[in-house]
Structure formats: structure tokens, C-alpha cells
Design a protein around this motif. Structure first.
Motif, PDB file in Angstrom:
ATOM      1  N   MET B   1       0.838  -1.192   0.000  1.00 41.69           N
ATOM      2  CA  MET B   1       0.000   0.000   0.000  1.00 41.69           C
ATOM      3  C   MET B   1       0.879   1.251   0.000  1.00 41.69           C
ATOM      4  SD  MET B   1      -3.314   0.620   2.294  1.00 41.69           S
ATOM      5  CE  MET B   1      -3.025   1.749   3.603  1.00 41.69           C
ATOM      6  N   SER B   2       0.473   2.181  -0.808  1.00 43.37           N
ATOM      7  CA  SER B   2       1.210   3.430  -0.917  1.00 43.37           C
ATOM      8  C   SER B   2       1.113   4.217   0.388  1.00 43.37           C
ATOM      9  CB  SER B   2       0.619   4.230  -2.070  1.00 43.37           C
ATOM     10  OG  SER B   2       0.807   5.592  -1.874  1.00 43.37           O
ATOM     11  N   ASP B   3       2.145   4.990   0.704  1.00 44.53           N
ATOM     12  CA  ASP B   3       2.039   5.781   1.932  1.00 44.53           C
ATOM     13  C   ASP B   3       1.604   7.206   1.639  1.00 44.53           C
ATOM     14  OD1 ASP B   3       4.341   6.777   0.831  1.00 44.53           O
ATOM     15  OD2 ASP B   3       5.368   6.980   2.768  1.00 44.53           O
ATOM     16  N   VAL B   4       1.090   7.419   0.435  1.00 42.11           N
ATOM     17  CA  VAL B   4       0.589   8.743   0.080  1.00 42.11           C
ATOM     18  C   VAL B   4      -0.880   8.842   0.496  1.00 42.11           C
ATOM     19  CG1 VAL B   4       0.030  10.283  -1.835  1.00 42.11           C
ATOM     20  CG2 VAL B   4       2.190   9.038  -1.813  1.00 42.11           C
ATOM     21  N   ALA B   5      -1.230   9.928   1.163  1.00 42.29           N
ATOM     22  CA  ALA B   5      -2.616  10.111   1.585  1.00 42.29           C
ATOM     23  C   ALA B   5      -3.357  11.067   0.653  1.00 42.29           C
ATOM     24  CB  ALA B   5      -2.669  10.636   3.017  1.00 42.29           C
ATOM     25  N   ILE B   6      -2.672  12.104   0.210  1.00 46.68           N
ATOM     26  CA  ILE B   6      -3.297  13.068  -0.691  1.00 46.68           C
ATOM     27  C   ILE B   6      -2.331  13.324  -1.839  1.00 46.68           C
ATOM     28  CG2 ILE B   6      -4.227  15.404  -0.939  1.00 46.68           C
ATOM     29  CD1 ILE B   6      -4.632  15.444   2.106  1.00 46.68           C
ATOM     30  N   ARG B   7      -2.834  13.184  -3.028  1.00 44.87           N
ATOM     31  CA  ARG B   7      -1.993  13.471  -4.188  1.00 44.87           C
ATOM     32  C   ARG B   7      -2.712  14.520  -5.025  1.00 44.87           C
ATOM     33  NH1 ARG B   7      -1.217   8.436  -6.318  1.00 44.87           N
ATOM     34  NH2 ARG B   7       0.779   8.230  -5.271  1.00 44.87           N
ATOM     35  N   VAL B   8      -2.034  15.604  -5.249  1.00 48.37           N
ATOM     36  CA  VAL B   8      -2.627  16.706  -6.010  1.00 48.37           C
ATOM     37  C   VAL B   8      -1.757  16.927  -7.233  1.00 48.37           C
ATOM     38  CG1 VAL B   8      -3.142  19.166  -5.984  1.00 48.37           C
ATOM     39  CG2 VAL B   8      -3.606  17.784  -3.961  1.00 48.37           C
ATOM     40  N   ARG B  73       1.033   9.812   4.443  1.00 47.28           N
ATOM     41  CA  ARG B  73       0.189   9.377   5.553  1.00 47.28           C
ATOM     42  C   ARG B  73       0.786   9.825   6.885  1.00 47.28           C
ATOM     43  NH1 ARG B  73      -3.967   6.565   4.629  1.00 47.28           N
ATOM     44  NH2 ARG B  73      -3.487   6.204   2.451  1.00 47.28           N
ATOM     45  N   GLY B  74      -0.021  10.449   7.730  1.00 47.02           N
ATOM     46  CA  GLY B  74       0.455  10.861   9.043  1.00 47.02           C
ATOM     47  C   GLY B  74       1.137  12.210   9.059  1.00 47.02           C
ATOM     48  N   GLU B  75       1.242  12.831   7.892  1.00 41.62           N
ATOM     49  CA  GLU B  75       1.904  14.125   7.846  1.00 41.62           C
ATOM     50  C   GLU B  75       0.909  15.236   8.174  1.00 41.62           C
ATOM     51  OE1 GLU B  75       5.376  15.775   4.832  1.00 41.62           O
ATOM     52  OE2 GLU B  75       3.626  14.829   3.990  1.00 41.62           O
ATOM     53  N   VAL B  76       1.403  16.270   8.851  1.00 45.37           N
ATOM     54  CA  VAL B  76       0.553  17.428   9.148  1.00 45.37           C
ATOM     55  C   VAL B  76       1.125  18.609   8.370  1.00 45.37           C
ATOM     56  CG1 VAL B  76      -0.362  18.926  10.942  1.00 45.37           C
ATOM     57  CG2 VAL B  76       0.073  16.512  11.436  1.00 45.37           C
ATOM     58  N   ILE B 189      -8.065  11.282   7.314  1.00 46.21           N
ATOM     59  CA  ILE B 189      -7.499  12.477   6.696  1.00 46.21           C
ATOM     60  C   ILE B 189      -8.411  13.645   7.020  1.00 46.21           C
ATOM     61  CG2 ILE B 189      -6.891  13.572   4.510  1.00 46.21           C
ATOM     62  CD1 ILE B 189      -6.614  10.635   3.423  1.00 46.21           C
ATOM     63  N   LEU B 190      -7.809  14.695   7.552  1.00 49.92           N
ATOM     64  CA  LEU B 190      -8.620  15.818   7.989  1.00 49.92           C
ATOM     65  C   LEU B 190      -8.195  17.077   7.229  1.00 49.92           C
ATOM     66  CD1 LEU B 190     -10.804  16.405  10.072  1.00 49.92           C
ATOM     67  CD2 LEU B 190      -9.017  16.899  11.722  1.00 49.92           C
ATOM     68  N   LEU B 191      -9.178  17.771   6.679  1.00 51.51           N
ATOM     69  CA  LEU B 191      -8.912  19.038   5.996  1.00 51.51           C
ATOM     70  C   LEU B 191      -9.537  20.142   6.842  1.00 51.51           C
ATOM     71  CD1 LEU B 191     -10.133  17.842   2.479  1.00 51.51           C
ATOM     72  CD2 LEU B 191      -7.793  17.769   3.342  1.00 51.51           C
ATOM     73  N   ILE B 192      -8.745  21.089   7.269  1.00 45.94           N
ATOM     74  CA  ILE B 192      -9.261  22.111   8.194  1.00 45.94           C
ATOM     75  C   ILE B 192      -8.950  23.508   7.674  1.00 45.94           C
ATOM     76  CG2 ILE B 192      -9.394  22.810  10.593  1.00 45.94           C
ATOM     77  CD1 ILE B 192      -7.834  20.385  11.354  1.00 45.94           C
ATOM     78  N   ASP B 193      -9.928  24.383   7.792  1.00 46.58           N
ATOM     79  CA  ASP B 193      -9.735  25.767   7.375  1.00 46.58           C
ATOM     80  C   ASP B 193     -10.078  26.722   8.512  1.00 46.58           C
ATOM     81  OD1 ASP B 193      -9.425  28.115   6.042  1.00 46.58           O
ATOM     82  OD2 ASP B 193     -10.931  27.733   4.511  1.00 46.58           O
ATOM     83  N   GLU B 194      -9.071  27.388   9.040  1.00 43.94           N
ATOM     84  CA  GLU B 194      -9.314  28.538   9.902  1.00 43.94           C
ATOM     85  C   GLU B 194     -10.243  28.276  11.069  1.00 43.94           C
ATOM     86  OE1 GLU B 194      -7.871  31.245   9.898  1.00 43.94           O
ATOM     87  OE2 GLU B 194      -7.047  31.529   7.922  1.00 43.94           O
ATOM     88  N   ARG B 219      -2.861  11.134  12.440  1.00 44.08           N
ATOM     89  CA  ARG B 219      -3.787  11.473  11.375  1.00 44.08           C
ATOM     90  C   ARG B 219      -3.077  12.329  10.338  1.00 44.08           C
ATOM     91  NH1 ARG B 219      -5.890   8.108  13.483  1.00 44.08           N
ATOM     92  NH2 ARG B 219      -7.875   7.958  14.549  1.00 44.08           N
ATOM     93  N   THR B 220      -3.547  12.242   9.135  1.00 46.25           N
ATOM     94  CA  THR B 220      -3.045  13.115   8.091  1.00 46.25           C
ATOM     95  C   THR B 220      -3.882  14.380   8.139  1.00 46.25           C
ATOM     96  OG1 THR B 220      -2.668  11.141   6.791  1.00 46.25           O
ATOM     97  CG2 THR B 220      -2.547  13.234   5.635  1.00 46.25           C
ATOM     98  N   VAL B 221      -3.222  15.510   8.257  1.00 52.51           N
ATOM     99  CA  VAL B 221      -3.965  16.762   8.396  1.00 52.51           C
ATOM    100  C   VAL B 221      -3.443  17.788   7.398  1.00 52.51           C
ATOM    101  CG1 VAL B 221      -4.672  18.601   9.967  1.00 52.51           C
ATOM    102  CG2 VAL B 221      -4.276  16.312  10.869  1.00 52.51           C
ATOM    103  N   LEU B 222      -4.375  18.435   6.737  1.00 50.70           N
ATOM    104  CA  LEU B 222      -4.043  19.557   5.867  1.00 50.70           C
ATOM    105  C   LEU B 222      -4.776  20.752   6.458  1.00 50.70           C
ATOM    106  CD1 LEU B 222      -2.455  19.864   3.200  1.00 50.70           C
ATOM    107  CD2 LEU B 222      -4.622  19.740   2.005  1.00 50.70           C
TER     108      LEU B 222
END
Lengths: 290, 445
Positions: B1-8, B73-76, B189-194, B219-222
Motif C-alpha cells: 500500500m502506498s504511503d501517500v494520503a493526498i496526491r494533487v 500518511r500521518g503528515e501534518v 485524513i482531515l482538511l481544516i480551514d481557519e 492522522r493526516t492533516v491539511l
């Protein structure tokens, strides 16, 4: 630019094997309805419908009595002016029951139509901030009218008891006509809610539309006033089929409305399917435009 | 399994500007409704997708342009950039609220996004009902909400009011409840804004603590934030967006440094080109007031907390031989005076040769140096004063200019969140061990 964008979209997702992989890319043209995703979000659907029902009569003095007052007094007014004064025929039924039985599905339809048509705009805060299948919003809007319908229906049973009307076995078909009324409201509501996102004119159109539609529907008069050969065509107004279906299923004495029903059902199906796809097609711009 | 959580991958988003203002009649509506399917049919027959918003003649802006990055994965990861840089658009696309115009992104895992606190709260419903509604909106299952219900209520500190309609809550209570629900959504995976800054200082600290917990739980957080200290503390990586493009991607301190370097806007300067209209009289007039900082060219409105802030007053002396002095007032964002300073010999740290000395007619620059690590974070405004020695005010221009002090996180290795005080100087500290005590435990720690 465009060709580049499409080339990217054509790439297979690298880890597509993962069940929960979400792929984001621009969509073009008509898109699938994704009913399975809709099903996964059913809890949100229940909660939104539940919220609408719960909030509907908050801070009103009469509360749920409003669900009865509206159709009941419309019936009274109709009975006085159309039944007594204008002597409009009522297929041999007591005019109050004749009118009230038609007003029930009519109010359900009008309310559901109004709610679903305004739902996208009313819930724009949600749409701009959270993802979920957008179809849930007009769907939940349609459902909220059912509580009112249930309450008003109890009054119909009392009226029938009072006039000594006993329903025939045809009553088992009632859920079908109920479904048809909801589907009709949803079908029109989908078209209007989609248009409403971009053109707020829709908000002003709805009261007119429902008013005209009421007179185009055999609520205050029987469809037997329409010459026999034209009646199936009359069924192009889906509510004509619904209303006559209700009378037939509940009041027994009225004639089987025949082909009119099938024309209405076909019309609803066509509007509903086209409305669903139109909604899905425009959905991608909702958050940007609303 | 890839360790990438979000690929843009080369994600772009174009907005049409002026769309909302364009007047459309209902007739257009109907025509459009009818034409859209026909156009699509035509496009299908021609074999290429043409959408109605293809008109190249229209005015467009690119909110995002070719943005690419990967999050493991797991990166903030923190996203920073000034307003309009595309941060929120990026999160909206990744949250699937809006579609990209071009490009591709994939998210591998269960994703939750918090673009706003309290989305979907209904004022007529009780706290209990809103927890369920809001939870469902944020993607929680009913069973999940039931399981965490008590925890949410306790976190929000609204136990007594859980059956009261939310409209009777104070704003603070509503915010707390909203954040509490949001904080208990537990996706991979959590996406948070302000959403970091809600409520009073105490609750803010609690929120930030909870954020830190989420981040530490793998958790992976952006996260999009303007709060630089929290970016430094929570994130292992920061991405700087500028005009829809990735300008820098790297370790937070360096990225924040560059960010503060780029946000030199038109601000930071108040200037009067025409002396006849400038504040003043026939003795002296202001020409300009500027905020400068070493390492940055020209005036800036946003300064680094760690570096000296230079307040420059440029003025014309109009009367030959006038004995002028210059001074400033500094106010915080509430308008409370923080300090007053002048170039008089007895009140300035350095000797200013032009203080009280007869000035020839011409343009002068007086500069006041406010040391770095002295002001707190926040907005400060300046009053510029010119006078004739010893103390006759000739020109007093209050609120002539304001500037923002940004914390780069240098002092925030141990703490983050709001820092009490109008100023935040570094002071000397020293602790001594005086005597060992037998009852250390009883005295408490």
C-alpha cells in the motif's frame, strides 16, 4: 489547456484498489446519478428531513394544527362558493369530502414543491461548506410535507365517517397515488431548485405556479367536466391523475380515472428522470454560484 | 500500500468574474434550460465535451493554477498565503465542494473536512439535536455520535443546557459546542480551514490542544491557517500559496519567513505627494510615513516580530531655520496608547543631530527604531507628530498608518495560542534552587 486536463483525467488512479479512494477531477457533460452514494448518506437524509419536520411549527401558537387549518378552511371556502353557490358538480359525492380529499394531495404537492425548490438556496451554507450528495437536499425537502399530510388525513377519515362513506378495496392503491404526488413534487422541485441556484426569479415564480396549477387541477371541480376524449391529455398535468386517483381510491363512488392516471405517471417519470440528470449536471457549479 | 494520503496533480480552478452581476431574464433561463441538453447532444455527436462556460471572451481569474503536491500518511501540512492566494479554494476542491477546472487529485482514506465551525446548526433545535444533526452533516454515523455524545457535551462545557434550544446559547457556547462536534469527527485524513481560533482565550487553548492531539495521533492533516505559531507547532511541513501557485514547500519556519517577505502589500506607507495638501502648516508638513524593516525593500505593512521595526517620518521644513523635532505615538488595535517616543536628546536612546537644530528648508527623514521581539502580535497604528523645540506641536496626524506584527514562531517552541499583553519583550529570567525540602510533595508541584 483543455487537452492537457483531459489527459490527466484519463490516467488510472495509482492506488485505485483502495475502497475509500476519492478521485477528484473535472467532470464534463452529463454525469451518473450515483444512487449508491446517495444510499450511503441516508442518515444525513433522515436528519435533514427530521430537522425540517421538527422545526416547521416551532414558535407557533397553533403548532401542528396548521396542518389541518390550511386544507380544512380551503375546503370550507370551496364548499361555500363552488359547492353551494356555483353548484359545481362533485361526481355525486358530498362536496366537502369531494374537495377535501383532493386538497390533501394538493397541499402535500404544493408544500413539497415549494420546499424542494427552495431547498438548495435555503441550505446554501451547507452546500458551500460540506460535501455530501446534493440530491439529498431537495429529497429531504419533499419528505417534510408528509407529517402534515398524515395529520390532515385523520380529518379526512372523520369527514368520511360523518358522511358515511366507506372506502372500497381500491384503498390499497392509495400509497401509489401518494407516491405519485411526491414524485411529481420532487420532479418539478428538482428542476426549480437547480434553476433557483442561479436565478432567484424562481422564488417569485413558485407562488404563481402553484396558484395557477391549483386551478388547472380538478380540486374544486371534477375532471368529468373535461370532455371525455380530452381527458387523457388532461393527465399531462400529473396532479390531475393524482387527485382523481385519490378520490377513486378513497371515496369509492367515483369512476376509475383510467388512462389519465397512466399519462400522469408517464409525465412524472419523464420529468423526474430529466430533473435528476439536470440537477446532477448542474451540481458541480452549485457551490460557486449559489 | 502506498504511503501517500493526498496526491494533487496540476490542479487548477478558474472562476468567472462578474458572473453574478450579469442580468438574466427568465426567458434566458428557459432558453438555457432547453439549450443546455441540445448543446450537450451536439457536443456528444461531435465527440468533444464543450461546456457552456467555455466562452474564452469572458473575464476569468485563476484561483488555483497548476498546484501539485503530495501529502504522506500521518503528515501534518499547513497551507499559508495571503487572502485570495487560493488556500480556501484548494480545500474546497479537496473536500469535493467545488470541482477543479483542470487537473487531478486523489485522497486515499476516509476524509473529513472542517471548513467552518457549526455548519448546519439550527437555532431552534436543542444542543442535543444539533449535535446529532451537525455530526451527521460532518459525516459521522449515528452510532458514532451516540458513542461520543457525552464526550462532546463535556468538551463543550454545556452539560446543563443540552436540551435548551441553541438560540438561547451565548455565542461562546455555540462556538464551543460546534467545535466540540467537529473535534470528535475522527477521519483518517482531515482538511481544516481557519477553525483554530474560536471562543475565548481559554477555550482557544483547549481547541489547539485538541488539534495537537489529532495531529499526534498519526492522522493526516491539511490545515489552512493565518496563525503562524500554530503552523510552526503543529505542522511538519508548510506550503506557501501565492496567486494560486505553490511558491514554496518545505519546513514551516523557512516557508513562513518567505511568506512574510512576500506579503509586502501596498500598505506600510502613507504619502502626500502634494505639499499644499499634506497635513501641516506653514512651518512643517508631512510628506510620508513609512514602516520599514531590514531585509525588505520599501515600506511594508506586515512585519516580522523578531526584527526591528523602523518608523520613518518624511517631512518638509518650510520655514528657514525652524527648530524641529519629530515624535510618534504607537497605539494597539483597540486604540490604547502603547508608547510615545521622540527624538529629543533626553528621551531617545541615540543622539539625533537634527533634534531642535535650525533646519534649512527641504525634505527630512526621521527614523525611529522599535526593537524586534518587543511588540506583541497584532495590529498597531501610528500617530506622527512634528513640533518646534522644545515642545510646541505643529503637526499631529493620528492613525496615519497601521502595521501588523506577525509571530514567526521563534518564541513559540513551548507555547502557542494568544499571548497576553500589548508588548512582548524578552526579559531575563533566572531560577535558583534554594534548599531541598523534605515535604516537596505536600507543597505541590
Amino acid at each position: 489547456m483543455r487537452s492537457q486536463g483531459r489527459a490527466i483525467a484519463a490516467e488510472p488512479p495509482a492506488a485505485g484498489a483502495l475502497a475509500s479512494t476519492i478521485v477528484i477531477r473535472p467532470s464534463r457533460g452529463w454525469v451518473a446519478l450515483r444512487l449508491r452514494e446517495l444510499w450511503e448518506y441516508r442518515e444525513l437524509f433522515y436528519f435533514l428531513a427530521w430537522r425540517d419536520i421538527k422545526v416547521r411549527y416551532k414558535q407557533t401558537a397553533l403548532g401542528a394544527a396548521w396542518a389541518i387549518i390550511q386544507p380544512f378552511f380551503t375546503m370550507v371556502v370551496f364548499s361555500i362558493f363552488f359547492g353551494q353557490l356555483a353548484k359545481i358538480p362533485s361526481d355525486g359525492l358530498p362536496y366537502p369530502v369531494f374537495a377535501y380529499c383532493a386538497l390533501l394531495p394538493w397541499h402535500l404537492f404544493a408544500y413539497a414543491l415549494n420546499e424542494s425548490a427552495n431547498s438548495m438556496v435555503a441550505n446554501q451554507q451547507l452546500i458551500k461548506k460540506v460535501y455530501f450528495p446534493r440530491l439529498i437536499v431537495p429529497l429531504a425537502g419533499v419528505l417534510a410535507g408528509l407529517a402534515d399530510f398524515g395529520i390532515a388525513f385523520a380529518v379526512l377519515l372523520l369527514l368520511m365517517l360523518y358522511y358515511g362513506i366507506v372506502p372500497t378495496v381500491a384503498i390499497v392503491t392509495l400509497p401509489l397515488f401518494l407516491l405519485l404526488a411526491i414524485a411529481a413534487a420532487l420532479a418539478v422541485g428538482l428542476w426549480l431548485s437547480t434553476l433557483n441556484v442561479q436565478y432567484r426569479d424562481v422564488r417569485y415564480v413558485i407562488p404563481f405556479l402553484t396558484q395557477f396549477w391549483l386551478f388547472a387541477t380538478p380540486v374544486a371541480y371534477p375532471s368529468s367536466l373535461v370532455p371525455e376524449p380530452w381527458r387523457p391529455l388532461y393527465g399531462l398535468n400529473p396532479m390531475a391523475g393524482v387527485v382523481e386517483g385519490f378520490r377513486w381510491a378513497l371515496l369509492g363512488k367515483a369512476e376509475w380515472p383510467g388512462p389519465m392516471i397512466f399519462v400522469s405517471a408517464a409525465m412524472v417519470a419523464a420529468l423526474l428522470v430529466s430533473g435528476l440528470f439536470y440537477f446532477r449536471r448542474m451540481e458541480r457549479t452549485f457551490a460557486d454560484v449559489v | 500500500m502506498s504511503d501517500v494520503a493526498i496526491r494533487v496533480d496540476r490542479l487548477s480552478k478558474r472562476y468567472r468574474i462578474g458572473r453574478a452581476e450579469r442580468y438574466k431574464t427568465l426567458r434566458d433561463t428557459v432558453v438555457e434550460g432547453v439549450m443546455a441538453p441540445l448543446r450537450a447532444l451536439g457536443a456528444a455527436l461531435n465527440g468533444h465535451g464543450r461546456t457552456p462556460d467555455d466562452g474564452e471572451s469572458d473575464q476569468h481569474i485563476w484561483a488555483l493554477r497548476g498546484v501539485s503536491f503530495e501529502v504522506r500518511r500521518g503528515e501534518v501540512v499547513g497551507i499559508i498565503g495571503r487572502n485570495g492566494a487560493g488556500k480556501s479554494t484548494l480545500l474546497k476542491i479537496l473536500s469535493r465542494i467545488t470541482e477543479p477546472t483542470e487537473g487531478y487529485a486523489e485522497i486515499l482514506g476516509r476524509v473529513g473536512s472542517l471548513l467552518e465551525v457549526g455548519t448546519g446548526f439550527h437555532p431552534e433545535l436543542s444542543g442535543r439535536e444539533n449535535i446529532f444533526l451537525n455530526g451527521a452533516i460532518l459525516g459521522m454515523k449515528r452510532a458514532e455520535i451516540e458513542r461520543t455524545f457525552d464526550e462532546i457535551v463535556a468538551f463543550a462545557e454545556v452539560e446543563k443546557f443540552v436540551d435548551t434550544p441553541v438560540k438561547h446559547y451565548s455565542t461562546g457556547m455555540q462556538m464551543r459546542l460546534a467545535f466540540a462536534v467537529a473535534a470528535h469527527v475522527d477521519p483518517e485524513i482531515l482538511l481544516i480551514d481557519e477553525v483554530l481560533a474560536v471562543g475565548d482565550a481559554g477555550f482557544q487553548k483547549k481547541c489547539l490542544g485538541k488539534m495537537g492531539d489529532i495531529a499526534r495521533r498519526g492522522r493526516t492533516v491539511l490545515v489552512v491557517s493565518h496563525n503562524m505559531p500554530s503552523i510552526v507547532n503543529l505542522c511538519q511541513r508548510a506550503i506557501l500559496l501565492e496567486a494560486g501557485e505553490v511558491l514554496r514547500d518545505g519546513a514551516p519556519p523557512e516557508v513562513i519567513q518567505q511568506y512574510l517577505g512576500t506579503i509586502r502589500s501596498a500598505g506600510g506607507e502613507a504619502m502626500w505627494a502634494d505639499p499644499s495638501r499634506a497635513p501641516g502648516n506653514d512651518i512643517a508638513r508631512l510628506h510620508a510615513v513609512r514602516i520599514l524593516q531590514e531585509g525588505c525593500e520599501g515600506p511594508i505593512a506586515d512585519v516580522d516580530i523578531a526584527k526591528d521595526v523602523l518608523v520613518q517620518i518624511a517631512y518638509w521644513n518650510l520655514r528657514e531655520g525652524a527648530e524641529l523635532y519629530a515624535s510618534i505615538w504607537l497605539r494597539d488595535q483597540m486604540g490604547t496608547p502603547v508608547l510615545a517616543s521622540g527624538n529629543a536628546t533626553s528621551v531617545s536612546l541615540t543622539h539625533d543631530p537634527w533634534y531642535g537644530r535650525p533646519h534649512p528648508r527641504g525634505l527630512f527623514h526621521s527614523v525611529c527604531r522599535i526593537p524586534g521581539n518587543f511588540l506583541n502580535e497584532g495590529l498597531y497604528s501610528i500617530a506622527a507628530i512634528l513640533g518646534t523645540a522644545p515642545s510646541t506641536t505643529q503637526v499631529l496626524q493620528d492613525y496615519v498608518l497601521s502595521f501588523h506584527v506577525h509571530d514567526t514562531g521563534e518564541m513559540r517552541k513551548e507555547f502557542f495560542g494568544g499571548w497576553l499583553g500589548t508588548v512582548r519583550p524578552r526579559l531575563a529570567w533566572h531560577t535558583e534552587f534554594v534548599e531541598p525540602a523534605a515535604h516537596a510533595a505536600e507543597r505541590g508541584q
